[in-house]
Enzyme design. Structure first.
Site, short mmCIF file in Angstrom:
data_model
loop_
_atom_site.label_atom_id
_atom_site.label_comp_id
_atom_site.label_asym_id
_atom_site.label_seq_id
_atom_site.Cartn_x
_atom_site.Cartn_y
_atom_site.Cartn_z
N ASP A 119 93.13 -22.52 34.13
CA ASP A 119 94.12 -23.25 33.35
C ASP A 119 93.40 -23.82 32.14
O ASP A 119 92.21 -24.16 32.23
CB ASP A 119 94.73 -24.41 34.15
CG ASP A 119 93.80 -25.61 34.17
OD1 ASP A 119 93.97 -26.52 33.34
OD2 ASP A 119 92.86 -25.65 35.01
N HIS B 28 102.65 -17.84 20.14
CA HIS B 28 101.79 -16.66 19.89
C HIS B 28 100.51 -16.76 20.73
O HIS B 28 100.08 -15.78 21.35
CB HIS B 28 101.43 -16.55 18.41
CG HIS B 28 100.30 -15.59 18.17
ND1 HIS B 28 100.49 -14.22 18.11
CD2 HIS B 28 98.97 -15.79 18.05
CE1 HIS B 28 99.31 -13.63 17.95
NE2 HIS B 28 98.37 -14.56 17.90
N ASP C 77 97.37 -30.74 39.41
CA ASP C 77 96.02 -31.22 39.69
C ASP C 77 96.14 -32.54 40.45
O ASP C 77 97.24 -33.05 40.68
CB ASP C 77 95.20 -31.33 38.41
CG ASP C 77 95.75 -32.39 37.48
OD1 ASP C 77 96.69 -33.10 37.85
OD2 ASP C 77 95.23 -32.51 36.36
N SER C 78 95.01 -33.11 40.83
CA SER C 78 95.05 -34.28 41.71
C SER C 78 95.03 -35.59 40.94
O SER C 78 95.20 -36.65 41.52
CB SER C 78 93.84 -34.26 42.63
OG SER C 78 92.66 -34.44 41.84
N GLY C 79 94.80 -35.51 39.64
CA GLY C 79 94.64 -36.74 38.87
C GLY C 79 93.19 -37.15 38.74
O GLY C 79 92.86 -37.97 37.89
N GLY C 80 92.32 -36.58 39.56
CA GLY C 80 90.91 -36.98 39.54
C GLY C 80 90.27 -36.81 38.18
O GLY C 80 89.66 -37.74 37.64
N CYS D 139 104.37 -10.21 20.41
CA CYS D 139 105.04 -11.50 20.65
C CYS D 139 106.18 -11.72 19.65
O CYS D 139 106.19 -11.13 18.57
CB CYS D 139 104.03 -12.64 20.59
SG CYS D 139 103.79 -13.37 18.96
N CYS E 151 100.64 -7.15 17.60
CA CYS E 151 100.97 -8.10 18.68
C CYS E 151 102.47 -8.04 18.98
O CYS E 151 103.28 -8.11 18.06
CB CYS E 151 100.57 -9.52 18.26
SG CYS E 151 101.17 -10.79 19.41
N GLN F 38 82.45 -29.59 43.47
CA GLN F 38 81.72 -30.26 42.40
C GLN F 38 80.23 -29.95 42.56
O GLN F 38 79.86 -29.11 43.38
CB GLN F 38 82.00 -31.77 42.42
CG GLN F 38 83.42 -32.14 42.03
CD GLN F 38 83.72 -31.91 40.53
OE1 GLN F 38 82.83 -31.62 39.72
NE2 GLN F 38 85.01 -31.99 40.19
N ASP G 214 89.25 -35.35 43.80
CA ASP G 214 87.79 -35.22 43.73
C ASP G 214 87.20 -36.24 42.76
O ASP G 214 87.93 -36.90 42.04
CB ASP G 214 87.42 -33.81 43.27
CG ASP G 214 87.98 -33.51 41.87
OD1 ASP G 214 89.05 -34.05 41.52
OD2 ASP G 214 87.35 -32.74 41.13
N CYS H 227 105.05 -12.69 16.00
CA CYS H 227 104.54 -11.60 15.17
C CYS H 227 105.64 -10.59 14.82
O CYS H 227 105.53 -9.88 13.82
CB CYS H 227 103.37 -10.92 15.87
SG CYS H 227 101.89 -11.98 15.87
N GLY I 21 84.40 -29.57 37.20
CA GLY I 21 83.19 -30.11 36.57
C GLY I 21 82.43 -29.12 35.72
O GLY I 21 81.26 -29.35 35.40
#
Lengths: 383, 383
Positions: free
Chosen positions: A266, A335, A93-96, A306, A304, A189, A147, A309, A216
C-alpha cells in the site's frame, strides 16, 4: 471466507509468486497494490473510478477514522464498506504507525500508548485490545495487529524493545479479536537488524497468523538496505500466507520486493504525487508545473489506456494546476492509480516466466534511473 | 448550423415556452440551465459527469481564460471543446461582467476598458473587437457581445451611459466577429429602469442578433424587482430568438423567469454551494456541516436518481467535509447539478400544460420559502 493460494511461482528458484487472495468481499490477484483512503476516501476519486483503475482492495487508516468520525459511528452507518461506498475488499491498519509518527506521544508502556490527538489535543489511549476493537467496528476484510514502529534512526536497543512489544501485543490482538470473518495479520518489526527481524518473525509465525506484514521499512533507509532486509526476511515467512510490505512504494521498490516474494503493497504515492502535479509514466515522472508542458497537446503518457490520457492534454492538465482547479489533482491522481495498477498487472503477467528483463525494458522507471531523479521524497509533500 | 425553434408555448396566453436550440456541437432543450466552468473546468467534475447530470451546454469565462492560459494557447491546443474535453455546445461570456466586477478598473472610455489584472497586476485593455477576437479563438458555439454592466446601486445617469456604450459596443462586436459558425448574442442592460431596458432592447433588436441576453440582474436587487424588470422586458424581445438570463439563479428565480419567457440560465450556485457543503433538495437546502446529519444513513434527497444519492449517506458526506476531503465538494457539487437539471427538466415537462401549481408542489424550494431561508447569498461564498 479467507484463503490464499499461490497460483504461479516464479520458475527457476526465484522467490516471486502470483496468487489469489480471497476475502468476504472478493478476490484479489496478487501481487497487488492497495490504494490508500486515509480518512475514508481515496482523495478526489469515486470508488467506481478506483475500481476501474484495476484496484481490487483499498486501505483505510484506523488512526484517522477513529478520531473522526469514530469507529462506532461508522459501524452504525453500516460499516466501512457501506460508509465509503466500496463493496470490494478493504484493509485497515492498526493505527500503530500513525500513533508513532503523527501523534504527540505522551507515554509508551508495555500495555499500550497514550498520546495527544493531532486533531483536538485530547489524550487518547490505544492498546492492542482497543486497536482490534476499533477495527472490529470498522469491519474491514483484513485487519492489522497493533505494533510498535520505531523511527528509522532507532538504535538496536530501541528496536529490540519495539520487537518485544510488537510480539507481545500481537498475542493480545489475537485474544481481543472478535470477528472471525476478518483476517488478522501480524506485523514483523526489527528495523534493519537481521537477527531482530528473524526473532520477531519466528515468534509471530509460531502464533499462526493468516498473513504477515513487514513494517518499519521505507522510513528513510536507502533502497538497497530495504532490499537487503527483505531478501533475508521474506523467505522465512510462511510461503502459504500472504506477505504484505507496508507503506511501499516507488516502482523500483515494488519490483524488488515482488522479486523476493512480497504479495501486497500500500502507498499514498500515486494520489499524493497526483495532487502535487507529478504524473507517473513508464519512463519517469512528469512535473506538470514545468513550463515545457504548456503547449503540449499529447496525453500524459502515450498509449496509456486511462480515462485521463484518453481525453486530456498535458497542456490542459498544466493549466488546471496553474489556476488551482480541483480537477487537476483529481485527473493526475487517477492517472497515477492506473499507472500503479498497470505496473502490477504487468508484473503478474511476467512472474510465470520470470522475465525481469522485459519488465525493466517496459518500465525504465523501475530500473533505478526514473523516479530516483525527481527528488520528491515523502517528507516534502503533504497528505 | 444555429437554429432556435419554439416547440411548446405555454397555453392560455402564458409567456413560458419549450424550445430546441441547435448549435454546431449539438441541440439543447430549453429552458436550459448552463453549468459554469469558469477557468475551463466545472469545478471538481469530469465532463462526462456533467453531461450525465443532464447538462447539454456549459459556460466558460472569457475573462479568466484570456488571462490564463490565454485564448491563443487554447486555440493552438484545438479550441475550447478539445481543451476542456467537452464535445457538446459551449457558451462563452464576453468578459464584460468580470472586468466590471473583479478587475481594478483603470479607465473606461467609449472605446473600451483598461484594467489591472486581478491575477498579476498587469494592465490589460479590453474592447468590443478584442473581446470578440478572444472568443473567436476560444471557439464556443455561442459567444456574447462585450457590454458594460453597471453595479446594482448605479443611478439612472450611470446606467444610461452604460446602455449607450452597450449598444454602441454591440454594433462593434458584430463588425469584429469573424466566425459565422459561432452565434453572437447581444446583452440588454438598463438596470432596474424600464425605459432604459426598453431603449436598449429596441436598438439591439434593430441589429438583428440571433439571441438576446438580459444582463445586470441578480446583482443585489430583491427577487420581486428582478421579476418586475423581466416581466416588462422579456415579452418585447423577439419571440423567435433564444432569451438568456445571465448569472441567475436560485430555483425560484428560474421558475419566475421561465414564466416570463426566458430560455437559458447560467449560474455558479450548484457548484459553489456544493463546495460549501450546501445541498439542494426540492424542499430546501441542507447545510451538511450541521451536527444533525452526523448519524443520518439516508441519501441527501430521498428519491433523487443522482449517483451521489444512489451510494452515499448524509453521514458520510458530512464526515468528508469535517475532515476536508476533496470528495465532499465533488459529491455535493454533482448532486446539485443533478438537482438543477432535474428542476429544469420538470419545468419543460410542465410548460405545455402550464401547470405551475404542480411545479410549486413538487419543488417547495421554488415557492419562496425554501432557498430564501438559508441565508447564503453570493457574496458570502467564494469562487
Amino acid at each position: 471466507m479467507f484463503n490464499f493460494t499461490v497460483t504461479d511461482p516464479e520458475p527457476g528458484g526465484g522467490q516471486a509468486r502470483c496468487g489469489m487472495l480471497t476475502t468476504p468481499h472478493g478476490t484479489i490477484r496478487t501481487p497487488a497494490f492497495v490504494p490508500v483512503g486515509t480518512k475514508g476516501s481515496i482523495k478526489g476519486l469515486w470508488p467506481e473510478q478506483v475500481r476501474d483503475s484495476g484496484a481490487e482492495i483499498i486501505l483505510a487508516n484506523t488512526y484517522h477514522l477513529c478520531q473522526r468520525p469514530g469507529a462506532e459511528l461508522i459501524e452504525q452507518l453500516g460499516g466501512l464498506h457501506t460508509f465509503m461506498g466500496w463493496d470490494g475488499p478493504i484493509l485497515t491498519d492498526s493505527g500503530g504507525y500513525q500513533v508513532f509518527s503523527l501523534a504527540e506521544l505522551n507515554k509508551i508502556t508495555d500495555e499500550g500508548v497514550t498520546f495527544r490527538s493531532h486533531m483536538d489535543g485530547q489524550y487518547v489511549h490505544l492498546d492492542p485490545a482497543s486497536a482490534i476493537e476499533i477495527q472490529n467496528h470498522l469491519g474491514a476484510d483484513i485487519i492489522m495487529a497493533f505494533d510498535q514502529c520505531p523511527p528509522g534512526h532507532a538504535d538496536r536497543s530501541e528496536v529490540t524493545r519495539a520487537v518485544e512489544r510488537t510480539v507481545r501485543w500481537a498475542q493480545k490482538c489475537r485474544e481481543a479479536h472478535r470477528r472471525s470473518e476478518q483476517a488478522l495479520f501480524a506485523i514483523v518489526q526489527g528495523g534493519v537488524f537481521h537477527e531482530l527481524r528473524q526473532a520477531c518473525a519466528r515468534q509471530l509465525i509460531a502464533m499462526d497468523f493468516p498473513g504477515y506484514a513487514v513494517g518499519g521499512l521505507s522510513v528513510g533507509e536507502p533502497h538497497e538496505q530495504m532490499v537487503e532486509v527483505l531478501t533475508e526476511l521474506v523467505p522465512t515467512l510462511p510461503a502459504d500466507r500472504p506477505r504484505y510490505l507496508m507503506g511501499v512504494g516507488k516502482p523500483r521498490d515494488l519490483l524488488a520486493a515482488v522479486r523476493v516474494g512480497i504479495d501486497l503493497f500500500d502507498c499514498v504515492l500515486p494520489t499524493r504525487h497526483g495532487r502535487n502535479a507529478c504524473a507517473f509514466t513508464a519512463t519517469g515522472t512528469l512535473k506538470l508545473r514545468n513550463e515545457k508542458y504548456r503547449r503540449q497537446s499529447g496525453p500524459l503518457e502515450p498509449g496509456c489506456p486511462c480515462p485521463v490520457c484518453q481525453k486530456f492534454s498535458r497542456g490542459y492538465l498544466r493549466h488546471l494546476f496553474g489556476v488551482r482547479e480541483m480537477l487537476g489533482p483529481i485527473l493526475v491522481s487517477l492517472h497515477n492509480l492506473w499507472f500503479f495498477q498497470r505496473f502490477m498487472a504487468r508484473l503478474r503477467d511476467l512472474i510465470p516466466s520470470g522475465d525481469w528483463a522485459t519488465m525493466r525494458a517496459e518500465f525504465p522507471i523501475a530500473g533505478g534511473t526514473g523516479i530516483g531523479n525527481d527528488n520528491m521524497d515523502r517528507g516534502g509533500l503533504c497528505e
